[in-house]
Enzyme design. Structure first.
Site, PDB file in Angstrom:
ATOM      1  N   SER A 185      -5.756   3.656   4.530  1.00 45.66           N
ATOM      2  CA  SER A 185      -5.195   2.837   3.651  1.00 45.66           C
ATOM      3  C   SER A 185      -6.449   1.922   2.726  1.00 45.66           C
ATOM      4  O   SER A 185      -6.320   0.921   2.587  1.00 45.66           O
ATOM      5  CB  SER A 185      -4.173   1.779   4.091  1.00 45.66           C
ATOM      6  OG  SER A 185      -3.581   1.381   3.017  1.00 45.66           O
ATOM      7  N   SER A 235       0.855  -1.054  -0.119  1.00 43.13           N
ATOM      8  CA  SER A 235       0.158   0.006   0.175  1.00 43.13           C
ATOM      9  C   SER A 235       0.830   1.124  -0.121  1.00 43.13           C
ATOM     10  O   SER A 235       0.275   2.209   0.142  1.00 43.13           O
ATOM     11  CB  SER A 235      -0.971   0.136   1.256  1.00 43.13           C
ATOM     12  OG  SER A 235      -2.257  -0.760   1.018  1.00 43.13           O
ATOM     13  N   LYS A 275       0.062   3.848  -2.651  1.00 45.30           N
ATOM     14  CA  LYS A 275      -0.830   4.928  -2.558  1.00 45.30           C
ATOM     15  C   LYS A 275      -0.249   6.583  -2.401  1.00 45.30           C
ATOM     16  O   LYS A 275      -0.824   7.466  -2.653  1.00 45.30           O
ATOM     17  CB  LYS A 275      -1.721   4.775  -1.164  1.00 45.30           C
ATOM     18  CG  LYS A 275      -2.602   3.747  -1.393  1.00 45.30           C
ATOM     19  CD  LYS A 275      -3.685   3.676  -0.321  1.00 45.30           C
ATOM     20  CE  LYS A 275      -4.578   2.400  -0.430  1.00 45.30           C
ATOM     21  NZ  LYS A 275      -3.911   1.032  -0.141  1.00 45.30           N
TER      22      LYS A 275
END
Length: 426
Positions: A267, A106, A109
């Site tokens: 997230s 993640s 991102k």
């Protein structure tokens, strides 16, 4: 730019304005009172500055910090690649294979957020319209990519519409597969993602409004069903919104700045994918956007703004894909830029705080980095990531990006948290 360095810059600008103003007034006054005589001007000794900015050369020992970080590279971190930068001087303090890409999870991102800010601006919003359908008594929701829709917004739309017999929803603004390469279909029921349709209530969560709870397999139809229940409609289906149809109701998403903050802190994969599609649609003359176009748009925007994406491979904008590969140097470069310059700086406010918020709430409980580390986490099987900024005890701000592959998640998280805490202790 660190807060202290920012103060120094602002003070310099203010000082220049004051000096210029005083000079202008002085010239005019001298011309008006040129014939008058006076005693020597009263003088006051210079005072010591109240605030002293972080000095670029003194007060830190980056060599000692690098040596300490070398000691923390243990087998628990598996294959570790990373980079740490002094955001005041721009010096690369520590690095380990920073240009070799690894699976980022993640931390992807960070790329998505940076590209969206550059392309769209923090004030950008998504507008979902409800228009009249071709058949009498029919309304069509023209989905716009808003996965942040709420029950309150549905009620407000219904109040403007009144009543309807049929509610359709047009999802044509997004195209391509509903699940992206490298995703597991089980992640929908696991709460990590939903089929990618451009209208969702609370990110398609079932029986809750936040968290990793099971998600719907029919998110767009759920939106249409919610509106149908409010306006008394009997029929719910997918359909096409006539191009020249009358708009009978509309609603707006939160600002991009708010949505990015929520996406980074929690997230949320669905939010990241929606933001990626938004970037793609904003570029060129696209009428619809696929997942592949969204990842391409993210990389193009970053490249156009001076970031090296040559070694990066993206299959999604969220990091859920096991096929993504990102270099720590790119992640760190983006975070360094956010710390040093105005455009991306608001992104840092959305990063979870160690021991305090988001995906870092339950970490750093007994570590010195608690409250001082702000970082995006990343977790997949055998992958752990941590990328963000930390204020050291010296007052210096550092950016960092750490990617661990082939490691036990629990052990790797502990090692990465110790790593960031060591920066805090410098």
């Amino acid at each position: 730019m660190s807060g202290k360095k920012l103060w120094w810059s602002v003070s310099a600008v203010i000082g220049a304005i004051v000096v210029a103003s005083v000079a202008t007034i002085g010239v005019a006054t001298q011309q008006h009172y040129a014939d008058l005589s006076h005693d020597p001007a009263f003088s006051v000794a210079d005072s010591a500055p109240v605030l002293i900015p972080a000095d670029a050369e003194n007060g830190v020992d980056n060599a000692a910090l690098a040596a300490r970080l070398d000691q923390l590279v243990t087998p628990d971190l598996g294959t570790l690649h990373g980079q740490v930068t002094d955001t005041v001087t721009g010096e690369t303090v520590w690095q380990l294979n920073p240009d070799a890409p690894l699976q980022p999870a993640s931390s992807t991102k960070i790329l998505t957020a940076a590209a969206a800010i550059h392309e769209l601006g923090l004030a950008d919003v998504l507008t979902t319209e409800v228009v009249t359908g071709e058949e009498p008594g029919t309304v069509v929701i023209r989905a716009a990519g808003d996965v942040w829709l709420s029950n309150e917004q549905i009620t407000e739309l219904a109040e403007d519409i009144g009543s309807a017999e049929n509610v359709l929803i047009d999802t044509s603004i997004w195209s391509g597969d509903l699940l992206l390469p490298g995703w597991d279909a089980l992640d929908v029921d696991g709460g990590y993602v939903a089929p990618l349709e451009p209208a969702m209530l609370y990110g398609a969560r079932i029986d809750d409004t936040e968290g990793d709870v099971p998600r719907s397999h029919t998110p767009a139809l759920d939106v249409a069903s919610a509106l149908a229940a409010e306006v008394g409609a009997d029929t719910v289906a997918e359909g096409v919104a006539p191009a020249d149809a009358e708009v009978v109701a509309s609603t707006e998403s939160p600002s991009l700045g708010a949505r990015i903050g929520q996406m980074l802190e929690t997230s949320d994969n669905v939010m990241a994918e929606a933001i990626g599609r938004e970037v793609a649609l904003h570029r060129g003359d696209l009428e619809t956007a696929s997942g592949a176009q969204a990842t391409q748009a993210t990389l193009e925007v970053l490249e156009e703004n001076g970031f090296d994406t040559s070694r990066v491979e993206l299959s999604d904008n969220s990091g859920l894909s096991t096929l993504n590969l990102i270099t720590p140097s790119l992640l760190d470069d983006i975070l360094h830029d956010a710390a040093a310059n105005d455009t991306l700086r608001p992104m840092l406010a959305g990063l979870p705080i160690a021991g305090g918020s988001g995906t870092l709430t339950d970490r750093y409980q007994d570590l010195s980095g608690r409250g001082w580390v702000r970082a995006k986490t990343g977790t997949l099987t055998s992958t752990s990531a941590l990328a963000g900024v930390v204020t050291a005890e010296s007052g210096r701000v550092y950016s960092f990006a750490l990617l661990s592959n082939g490691s036990n998640v629990t052990a790797a998280r502990a090692g990465l948290d110790q790593f960031a805490s060591a920066i805090r202790e410098s």
